[in-house]
Design a protein around this motif. Structure first.
Motif, PDB file in Angstrom:
ATOM      1  N   TYR A   1     -33.820 -30.334 -13.153  1.00 37.68           N
ATOM      2  CA  TYR A   1     -33.130 -30.454 -11.870  1.00 37.68           C
ATOM      3  C   TYR A   1     -33.939 -29.790 -10.763  1.00 37.68           C
ATOM      4  N   PRO A   2     -34.241 -30.527  -9.685  1.00 43.39           N
ATOM      5  CA  PRO A   2     -35.104 -29.987  -8.637  1.00 43.39           C
ATOM      6  C   PRO A   2     -34.388 -29.071  -7.651  1.00 43.39           C
ATOM      7  N   GLY A   3     -33.072 -29.118  -7.632  1.00 43.65           N
ATOM      8  CA  GLY A   3     -32.329 -28.281  -6.699  1.00 43.65           C
ATOM      9  C   GLY A   3     -32.064 -26.900  -7.263  1.00 43.65           C
ATOM     10  N   THR A   4     -31.318 -26.108  -6.504  1.00 44.11           N
ATOM     11  CA  THR A   4     -30.966 -24.753  -6.924  1.00 44.11           C
ATOM     12  C   THR A   4     -29.463 -24.552  -6.782  1.00 44.11           C
ATOM     13  N   ILE A   5     -28.828 -24.122  -7.853  1.00 48.87           N
ATOM     14  CA  ILE A   5     -27.401 -23.837  -7.822  1.00 48.87           C
ATOM     15  C   ILE A   5     -27.210 -22.369  -7.443  1.00 48.87           C
ATOM     16  N   PRO A   6     -26.496 -22.068  -6.366  1.00 49.66           N
ATOM     17  CA  PRO A   6     -26.266 -20.667  -6.000  1.00 49.66           C
ATOM     18  C   PRO A   6     -25.515 -19.923  -7.109  1.00 49.66           C
ATOM     19  N   THR A   7     -26.025 -18.770  -7.488  1.00 47.91           N
ATOM     20  CA  THR A   7     -25.386 -17.940  -8.507  1.00 47.91           C
ATOM     21  C   THR A   7     -25.360 -16.492  -8.039  1.00 47.91           C
ATOM     22  N   GLU A   8     -24.455 -15.718  -8.635  1.00 46.23           N
ATOM     23  CA  GLU A   8     -24.337 -14.318  -8.247  1.00 46.23           C
ATOM     24  C   GLU A   8     -25.422 -13.466  -8.887  1.00 46.23           C
ATOM     25  N   GLU A   9     -25.952 -13.915 -10.028  1.00 42.23           N
ATOM     26  CA  GLU A   9     -26.977 -13.151 -10.719  1.00 42.23           C
ATOM     27  C   GLU A   9     -28.251 -13.985 -10.863  1.00 42.23           C
ATOM     28  N   PRO A  10     -29.415 -13.347 -10.741  1.00 35.99           N
ATOM     29  CA  PRO A  10     -30.670 -14.100 -10.908  1.00 35.99           C
ATOM     30  C   PRO A  10     -30.840 -14.525 -12.367  1.00 35.99           C
ATOM     31  N   PRO A  11     -31.514 -15.655 -12.608  1.00 38.49           N
ATOM     32  CA  PRO A  11     -31.727 -16.111 -13.984  1.00 38.49           C
ATOM     33  C   PRO A  11     -32.526 -15.100 -14.795  1.00 38.49           C
ATOM     34  N   GLY A  12     -32.166 -14.936 -16.067  1.00 37.07           N
ATOM     35  CA  GLY A  12     -32.902 -14.054 -16.955  1.00 37.07           C
ATOM     36  C   GLY A  12     -34.062 -14.776 -17.607  1.00 37.07           C
ATOM     37  N   PRO A  13     -34.820 -14.089 -18.457  1.00 36.52           N
ATOM     38  CA  PRO A  13     -35.969 -14.706 -19.136  1.00 36.52           C
ATOM     39  C   PRO A  13     -35.533 -15.910 -19.974  1.00 36.52           C
ATOM     40  N   GLY A  14     -36.289 -16.988 -19.871  1.00 35.06           N
ATOM     41  CA  GLY A  14     -36.008 -18.169 -20.675  1.00 35.06           C
ATOM     42  C   GLY A  14     -34.822 -18.988 -20.236  1.00 35.06           C
ATOM     43  N   ALA A  15     -34.261 -18.656 -19.073  1.00 40.18           N
ATOM     44  CA  ALA A  15     -33.053 -19.341 -18.613  1.00 40.18           C
ATOM     45  C   ALA A  15     -33.389 -20.692 -17.989  1.00 40.18           C
TER      46      ALA A  15
ATOM     47  N   MET B   1      -7.946 -42.259  -8.443  1.00 43.76           N
ATOM     48  CA  MET B   1      -8.958 -41.275  -8.085  1.00 43.76           C
ATOM     49  C   MET B   1      -8.370 -39.875  -8.156  1.00 43.76           C
ATOM     50  N   VAL B   2      -9.267 -38.898  -8.159  1.00 41.88           N
ATOM     51  CA  VAL B   2      -8.863 -37.491  -8.107  1.00 41.88           C
ATOM     52  C   VAL B   2      -9.538 -36.850  -6.902  1.00 41.88           C
ATOM     53  N   ALA B   3      -8.734 -36.258  -6.052  1.00 42.19           N
ATOM     54  CA  ALA B   3      -9.260 -35.460  -4.945  1.00 42.19           C
ATOM     55  C   ALA B   3      -9.062 -33.990  -5.313  1.00 42.19           C
ATOM     56  N   LYS B   4     -10.106 -33.199  -5.147  1.00 41.23           N
ATOM     57  CA  LYS B   4     -10.034 -31.781  -5.511  1.00 41.23           C
ATOM     58  C   LYS B   4     -10.560 -30.949  -4.367  1.00 41.23           C
ATOM     59  N   TRP B   5      -9.751 -29.982  -3.939  1.00 42.09           N
ATOM     60  CA  TRP B   5     -10.216 -29.140  -2.849  1.00 42.09           C
ATOM     61  C   TRP B   5     -10.001 -27.668  -3.165  1.00 42.09           C
ATOM     62  N   SER B   6     -10.946 -26.870  -2.662  1.00 35.85           N
ATOM     63  CA  SER B   6     -10.938 -25.422  -2.869  1.00 35.85           C
ATOM     64  C   SER B   6     -10.630 -24.716  -1.561  1.00 35.85           C
ATOM     65  N   MET B   7      -9.946 -23.560  -1.686  1.00 33.96           N
ATOM     66  CA  MET B   7      -9.639 -22.789  -0.493  1.00 33.96           C
ATOM     67  C   MET B   7     -10.459 -21.494  -0.430  1.00 33.96           C
ATOM     68  N   ARG B   8     -11.520 -21.394  -1.232  1.00 35.62           N
ATOM     69  CA  ARG B   8     -12.298 -20.158  -1.324  1.00 35.62           C
ATOM     70  C   ARG B   8     -13.665 -20.363  -0.674  1.00 35.62           C
ATOM     71  N   PRO B   9     -13.835 -19.956   0.592  1.00 36.32           N
ATOM     72  CA  PRO B   9     -15.075 -20.240   1.332  1.00 36.32           C
ATOM     73  C   PRO B   9     -16.351 -19.743   0.668  1.00 36.32           C
ATOM     74  N   ARG B  10     -16.284 -18.651  -0.068  1.00 40.15           N
ATOM     75  CA  ARG B  10     -17.510 -18.106  -0.646  1.00 40.15           C
ATOM     76  C   ARG B  10     -18.146 -19.020  -1.686  1.00 40.15           C
ATOM     77  N   VAL B  11     -17.396 -20.015  -2.183  1.00 43.33           N
ATOM     78  CA  VAL B  11     -17.967 -20.928  -3.176  1.00 43.33           C
ATOM     79  C   VAL B  11     -18.309 -22.293  -2.586  1.00 43.33           C
ATOM     80  N   PHE B  12     -18.115 -22.477  -1.276  1.00 46.11           N
ATOM     81  CA  PHE B  12     -18.316 -23.803  -0.690  1.00 46.11           C
ATOM     82  C   PHE B  12     -19.756 -24.296  -0.848  1.00 46.11           C
TER      83      PHE B  12
END
Length: 262
Positions: free
Chosen positions: A157-171, A70-81
């Motif tokens: 996909y019914p969910g929403t992925i947090p992004t820094e910029e809003p989607p543009g036209p046709g995205a 298996m692979v365990a992967k952890w991040s130390m950057r809270p803003r992306v949690f």
């Protein structure tokens, strides 16, 4: 035996990075912490750790649990949690719809991404395979078809992925990092598309252009995909999901833009 530790692509000292970025005094210290978390939150016992790899704000451990790699992967950057948690849910959703991904293993409470001790951690099974070989026309065609399949599925996909910029036209939602380093091939087929952490809302023609230029890239010495390979990849894509009106011209424009930045 000491566990090997390395940097994925940076030239930094991995032992220093492990301490400075993650607060572990040694690889053994990191492994002991991981064993405790997996025992507490997943109810799993770690039998061994093959290696540790650091990539920017992420640490990855190749471990053996119950005889399974298996692979365990952890991040130390809270803003992306929050984003990592949603990416994990997206990965599960794609797997349920037949896209070959490495589905996260749920913790005992059902979470597929767990925040613990200031980190965000996920656990996946290792999928055996070789990185996509763009010198093989069969693999190139399969890759083009797979990207088209992913675009079709991800558009729903019914969910929403947090992004820094809003989607543009046709995205729409796309993986945004489709290349050899993240595509595994075995037994005559693509067995896994890995690392969806770059997923974003873009026009699918933009994602196709980026993938066609970067398809052969891995971890070092990035170079543009040869023109004939790009052509075969795009042809395979459009055989599954034709480009819309005006997208053919936009594709060439975006390909040229990506080529100019490599």
């Amino acid at each position: 035996m000491n566990t090997p530790i390395s940097m994925l692509w940076e030239s930094a000292d991995p032992d220093a990075a492990l301490t400075e970025r993650f607060g572990f005094e040694s690889a053994a210290d990191a492994i002991d912490w991981l064993k405790g978390v997996l025992a507490e939150d997943w109810g799993l016992g770690v039998e061994g750790c093959e290696r540790l790899v650091i990539s920017d704000a992420n640490c990855l451990a190749w471990i053996v649990v119950g005889g399974c790699r298996m692979v365990a992967k952890w991040s130390m950057r809270p803003r992306v949690f929050a984003r990592l948690a949603e990416i994990a849910r997206l990965t599960v959703w794609l797997g349920e719809r037949g896209i070959p991904v490495s589905v996260p293993l749920a913790a005992r409470d059902g979470r597929v991404q767990v925040e613990v001790d200031g980190f965000s951690l996920g656990l996946q099974r290792v999928i055996e395979g070789e990185l996509l070989d763009i010198t093989d026309p069969v693999q190139v065609r399969a890759a083009g078809e797979m990207l088209a399949r992913m675009h079709v599925v991800m558009s729903d996909y019914p969910g929403t992925i947090p992004t820094e910029e809003p989607p543009g036209p046709g995205a729409q939602l796309v993986g945004n990092d489709f290349r050899s380093a993240n595509i595994l091939w075995a037994d005559g087929r693509i067995v896994a598309v890995l690392d969806l952490e770059e997923s974003a809302y873009r026009r699918r023609v933009d994602d196709l252009a980026q993938a066609s230029v970067l398809l052969g890239t891995r971890y070092h010495d990035w170079a543009p995909t040869p023109a004939e390979v790009r052509g075969a990849f795009v042809a395979a894509y459009v055989s599954v999901l034709p480009l819309g009106l005006g997208d053919a011209g936009a594709l060439e424009e975006r390909i040229e833009a990506h080529l100019a930045h490599i």
